[in-house]
Design an enzyme around this catalytic site. Structure first.
Site, PDB file in Angstrom:
ATOM      1  N   LEU A 258       0.823  -1.208   0.000  1.00  0.00           N
ATOM      2  CA  LEU A 258       0.000   0.000   0.000  1.00  0.00           C
ATOM      3  C   LEU A 258       0.863   1.268   0.000  1.00  0.00           C
ATOM      4  O   LEU A 258       1.760   1.413   0.829  1.00  0.00           O
ATOM      5  CB  LEU A 258      -0.890  -0.012   1.252  1.00  0.00           C
ATOM      6  N   ASP A 259       0.579   2.165  -0.928  1.00  0.00           N
ATOM      7  CA  ASP A 259       1.245   3.473  -0.996  1.00  0.00           C
ATOM      8  C   ASP A 259       2.760   3.350  -1.125  1.00  0.00           C
ATOM      9  O   ASP A 259       3.509   4.232  -0.691  1.00  0.00           O
ATOM     10  CB  ASP A 259       0.920   4.332   0.244  1.00  0.00           C
ATOM     11  N   ASP A 260       3.186   2.246  -1.716  1.00  0.00           N
ATOM     12  CA  ASP A 260       4.630   2.020  -1.761  1.00  0.00           C
ATOM     13  C   ASP A 260       5.180   1.917  -3.191  1.00  0.00           C
ATOM     14  O   ASP A 260       6.370   1.760  -3.391  1.00  0.00           O
ATOM     15  CB  ASP A 260       4.950   0.729  -0.993  1.00  0.00           C
TER      16      ASP A 260
END
Lengths: 278, 278, 278, 278
Positions: free
Chosen positions: D221-223
């Site tokens: 996530l969000d990476d």
């Protein structure tokens, strides 16, 4: 080009191109190391410059010249080992000067600084601290002052003149001696607020951002090719004094960037514009 | 002031001051809620506006007028429940218009939009989608066009005119009918590049940042009080088309901010400048 | 408040308020001159400070204390004539130090700098140039080093400690001696990339902007109230060395702003945040 | 490469290179027109795309493949006439969606948009206005929802999925179907404030700038690889609602840039980073 460089054992580190389709111009900047020390870490300037000293400039030039002529190229070749000789000019405001000198000392600017010239004495101690010879040239009659300055520059083998908030206007004669080799910082977002007292003018006009611009000096005041610009937000709370203070940071930064890019041979001029290969 | 407000049961939410020491002027903006719903959460506009409807405007005014006169104040008082009536003007470029309408629909702009006026028909469908009446007024002879426009504005009770890339110059007569109530966006960092085709001019000059400016319209073209400005970095790689595309984002943003601030009564004009209490 | 100040002959120059409705807190900063020299030009610090020397601090305090208590106020009062005593700490990187010292010399920072402390000797000549006593304190065992540092600070009457790229972590004991009075600069956009080597971490993560943050030091590393932040755009072309170089300009600026605002008493801390009245 | 293109009658319009010396990788993007219409004005996309339709893709490919293999190149070839098929996903917030659709209509985004997918019905009218089929897929059980979504995407021949503030987390299975082909916008300056409610977290931490990030979606996530980021200055005056409002402008811009760059084939991914040739 690539083939020729390959043939000469060049290991291309960076290659930038730009095409101006309107004017039908093509720009290129190639930075290379010699094959031997290909393991030289990028950015490690000293190890990269080592081999370039042994690069056969003359041989390459005689080989490349006819090719360039055929393609209608204007070109220049520099070895990274060569450190350009730079003269710094200033008047009484020293923030840009102090900034450039600190960066120079810290290794950010790859050059020699054999002289600081000013029509004020304020910079003298700073020059001394950084071990740079200081020359006072009174503004007085411009013709005389410039004659003295040019003599100095010549005797020191100066290749680039940096006007670090130098408040005198240079004559066309002076400018013509250093084409595309005099960098000035103007304390406005050009072309807005040319001429004197730009912060006052910005305050009067009520702009919401102030700016600073570094550019090459040409015969027309504040009109030369722009190298870099930056801005800062202000508000109605800011008086002229505040603009001056905020602006100092902008001036420092846009001037330092321009000087670094020039020294790194990242700037190409054409018409009245610059290509900056960053 | 504070005492008077206290006496009237006002719970001050925001108070901003500014002093122009040079001109000897003092500016103030006070936003308050009535005591009752002091628990009204800040930013919850609707609950704040409720009580202001029951605020005794007339009573407060008659009490405050002599005090203000004594202090040499120019003042205005608004209830948050009142939603100003705004007319949007545009020509063929619709990016600012689409942006304002979307923000309006999303609740970012507290106003009514009773009419969209254009000398082109491109905006018609967009207007319809947002349920705003569209009026086509051919540019033709300016006098006639403006007569028709003013008639429209009057009949709709318009208080603010927003020129969302409207490419006609308004006459002094038109402007005088809406003093400090016409907001324009100019696609340059004023005062640089006034007039037509600023992106072309910016490209020719070789600037490294482009800008956009929102301002109140006055009789002098591109010379009114600046409300907001912003800039974006460009490079030699950007052609005029790229500047136009980058600029659209700036135009949208500086115009939307100006309109919002105007609607929130955050802007005070004086001389040819603005105080923006954000 | 206004009435009381009026009574004491104060001519309010600036007044800023802020309300945190969530926490039910109210913040205010008032800057005034005495009536006599009301003609003192704003920004002319020296003339403004003159009268404040004759301000009856004790009298005002005894009059204001009960009023403040009644309102549950925490308050402080400073005379502009007082120049806070600041200690500068650094390690081997000198760009922030050189910048602060130049600004101080140029009059941008209203303070005394009675000592520079470092665990390296690189700063020694710079300190000498600016006429500031230099004290070398080896990092060695932290407890001993800090004992020596605290002794120094105490003997010099230090009110503010500025960590200008000082690479040692201070103990909670040290921090507790200077609550809200130690300013650090961290070379990232906090809270991203806390801890060591933030530019390396930023490069690895592939961010498109790098940042710097100035903040008050608390017990938790890189977690104190943020005073100022700024960012610069980078690209895939930038290696860690380039981030470091770009970042230096950010660090200089966010640290200098924080120090100036602190000295101008523009910062109020609450919770783990700051209110900065600019 | 140059020789081969020359041989095939290609007129190189743009050529960008990048070398990652650390990883020993070399990146290149070359954009060309065919010789015939070399007079095609740059930026005039339609005239440029014309000839590329007649480009012998198969022939060039069979010729280039062995050369590329020899050099260990991964490569792709696109004709400008091909307009990628893009699916837009959103939830209840429509600012990014409205912005993308307007840009698409205005010709800023060279693609087809055969479907808009949402777990809310708010977007339906907007989709209709722009003539894009809308598909409601309730969030419900993720497995089912994703099965339905994937079916849709497949049936529409989707090549790029844009998450325009789509508030559901995609499963690794979904993500693996569109490697480097799902673009998300996260409303923070990553890697700060990953996960839910970043504006709340930013407000709590007391940062002085807020940001937004567009990135490719990966399993973490969000990476994923960051494509673009931007920030805006805030102050203590800004409440969470203000951050949300300011942030919307950032989100719109960083997402639109990412989509445009992707469509223009300007982005190369490697490791967890992007090279963006602008």
């Amino acid at each position: 080009m690539s083939s020729l460089l390959y043939e000469w054992g060049a290991n291309i580190l960076h290659a930038d191109q730009h095409q101006d389709h309107e004017l039908g111009l093509f720009f290129m900047r190639v930075e290379w190391a010699l094959d031997g020390p290909a393991e030289a870490p990028l950015g490690s300037a000293s190890s990269v410059s080592e081999p370039s000293q042994s690069f056969d400039f003359a041989g390459f030039t005689s080989r490349f010249t006819p090719l360039a002529a055929e393609l209608g190229m204007r070109w220049k070749l520099w070895g990274k080992a060569h450190r350009p000789r730079v003269a710094l000019f200033c008047s009484q405001y020293l923030h840009c000067m102090a900034d450039l000198l600190h960066r120079w000392r810290a290794g950010e600017l790859r050059c020699e600084i054999p002289v600081i010239v000013s029509n004020h004495r304020d910079v003298e101690k700073l020059a001394e601290f950084y071990g740079v010879p200081f020359e006072f040239v009174a503004s007085g009659r411009r013709e005389e002052a410039e004659a003295r300055q040019l003599e100095l520059l010549e005797s020191k083998g100066i290749e680039l003149v940096v006007l670090a908030r130098y408040m005198q206007i240079l004559s066309p004669k002076f400018v013509s001696r250093y084409p595309e080799s005099i960098i000035n910082v103007h304390h406005s977002f050009l072309p807005a607020f040319t001429g004197a007292k730009p912060y006052h003018a910005a305050h009067t006009r009520g702009v919401k951002l102030i700016g600073a611009t570094s550019h090459y000096v040409t015969d027309l005041l504040d009109d030369g090719p722009i190298i870099e610009q930056d801005v800062a937000r202000i508000s109605h709370r800011d008086q002229v004094e505040d603009l001056v203070a905020r602006g100092r940071d902008l001036e420092r930064i846009v001037l330092a960037r321009a000087v670094r890019w020039h020294l790194d041979r990242r700037i190409l001029c054409y018409g009245n514009k610059t290509v900056v290969f960053d």
